[in-house]
Enzyme design. Structure first.
Site, mmCIF file in Angstrom:
data_model
loop_
_atom_site.group_PDB
_atom_site.id
_atom_site.type_symbol
_atom_site.label_atom_id
_atom_site.label_comp_id
_atom_site.label_asym_id
_atom_site.label_seq_id
_atom_site.Cartn_x
_atom_site.Cartn_y
_atom_site.Cartn_z
ATOM 1 N N GLN A 41 3.044 8.632 4.226
ATOM 2 C CA GLN A 41 1.890 9.496 3.988
ATOM 3 C C GLN A 41 2.131 10.549 2.912
ATOM 4 O O GLN A 41 1.245 11.317 2.599
ATOM 5 C CB GLN A 41 1.458 10.170 5.297
ATOM 6 C CG GLN A 41 0.902 9.157 6.279
ATOM 7 C CD GLN A 41 0.559 9.792 7.606
ATOM 8 O OE1 GLN A 41 1.269 10.660 8.108
ATOM 9 N NE2 GLN A 41 -0.546 9.349 8.177
ATOM 10 N N ASN A 42 3.335 10.570 2.349
ATOM 11 C CA ASN A 42 3.588 11.488 1.239
ATOM 12 C C ASN A 42 2.816 10.980 0.025
ATOM 13 O O ASN A 42 2.802 9.789 -0.252
ATOM 14 C CB ASN A 42 5.092 11.577 0.945
ATOM 15 C CG ASN A 42 5.412 12.719 0.017
ATOM 16 O OD1 ASN A 42 4.954 12.764 -1.128
ATOM 17 N ND2 ASN A 42 6.205 13.664 0.505
ATOM 18 N N ARG A 43 2.178 11.876 -0.687
ATOM 19 C CA ARG A 43 1.310 11.496 -1.810
ATOM 20 C C ARG A 43 2.037 11.446 -3.144
ATOM 21 O O ARG A 43 1.424 11.188 -4.171
ATOM 22 C CB ARG A 43 0.122 12.469 -1.905
ATOM 23 C CG ARG A 43 -0.688 12.642 -0.613
ATOM 24 C CD ARG A 43 -1.042 11.357 0.104
ATOM 25 N NE ARG A 43 -1.911 10.516 -0.696
ATOM 26 C CZ ARG A 43 -2.070 9.212 -0.522
ATOM 27 N NH1 ARG A 43 -1.431 8.591 0.434
ATOM 28 N NH2 ARG A 43 -2.873 8.516 -1.304
ATOM 29 N N THR A 144 3.192 17.427 -2.149
ATOM 30 C CA THR A 144 2.691 16.090 -1.861
ATOM 31 C C THR A 144 2.990 15.679 -0.420
ATOM 32 O O THR A 144 2.613 14.594 0.004
ATOM 33 C CB THR A 144 3.308 15.055 -2.826
ATOM 34 O OG1 THR A 144 4.727 15.036 -2.650
ATOM 35 C CG2 THR A 144 2.957 15.372 -4.267
#
Length: 174
Positions: A41-43, A144
């Site tokens: 889920q890190n952008r 992020t």
């Protein structure tokens, strides 16, 4: 749960890097995978995919190569720390990486982009006092991390795009 002593990763950087992106310390998913920004889920990788073609669908080594080809180096402020879990707020007994050596061997770095507030705070507290001028431009960007879910992806993408363009990185149209 007691805090474990964690070790960070070496930098991913070529000698001709122009931009250094700094996180604080890899999270649990990244440490387990031994890869920067491994939490699904890190952008970070979706943003880098949109900006320099380091798309999350690519194998990890190809993503790193795309960053390096764009003049972007990747590292963390901390070499080691004690932390339970993945949250930056849980970091204790932090030890910084050797930035004097890094900047001496990567003299073309003209901008340091902090991936979130903790990276900037740690750098300013633990690293900056020991560095000599001239220093690269320092700029904090929206984290992020999935812990920073309050900012929409498009806002993060726009901020990262602006910072990379200002640092002279050729970004993909978007």
């Amino acid at each position: 749960m007691s805090a474990a002593r964690l070790q960070g990763f070496p930098p991913v950087a070529r000698a001709d890097a122009r931009v250094l992106v700094l996180g604080s310390m890899p999270g649990a998913a990244s440490l387990t995978a031994q890869r920067y920004y491994a939490h699904p889920q890190n952008r970070f990788w979706p943003i880098m995919g949109a900006l320099v073609g380091a798309d999350p669908a690519l194998p990890y080594e190809q993503r790193l190569r795309r960053l390096n080809d764009a003049g972007i180096a990747l590292w963390d402020v901390l070499a080691s720390c004690e932390r339970s879990g993945s949250l930056d707020t849980a970091i204790r007994a932090a030890e910084a990486n050797d930035f004097a050596r890094f900047f001496a061997t990567h003299a073309r770095v003209g901008a340091v982009l902090f991936n979130g507030a903790q990276a900037e705070t740690s750098f300013r507290r633990l690293v900056l006092p020991g560095l000599r001028a001239p220093l690269p431009a320092l700029r904090r960007l929206p984290s992020t991390s999935p812990a920073n879910a309050s900012q929409p992806m498009q806002m993060k993408l726009a901020a990262w795009r602006e910072a990379l363009v200002e640092a002279g990185v050729a970004v993909l149209p978007g």
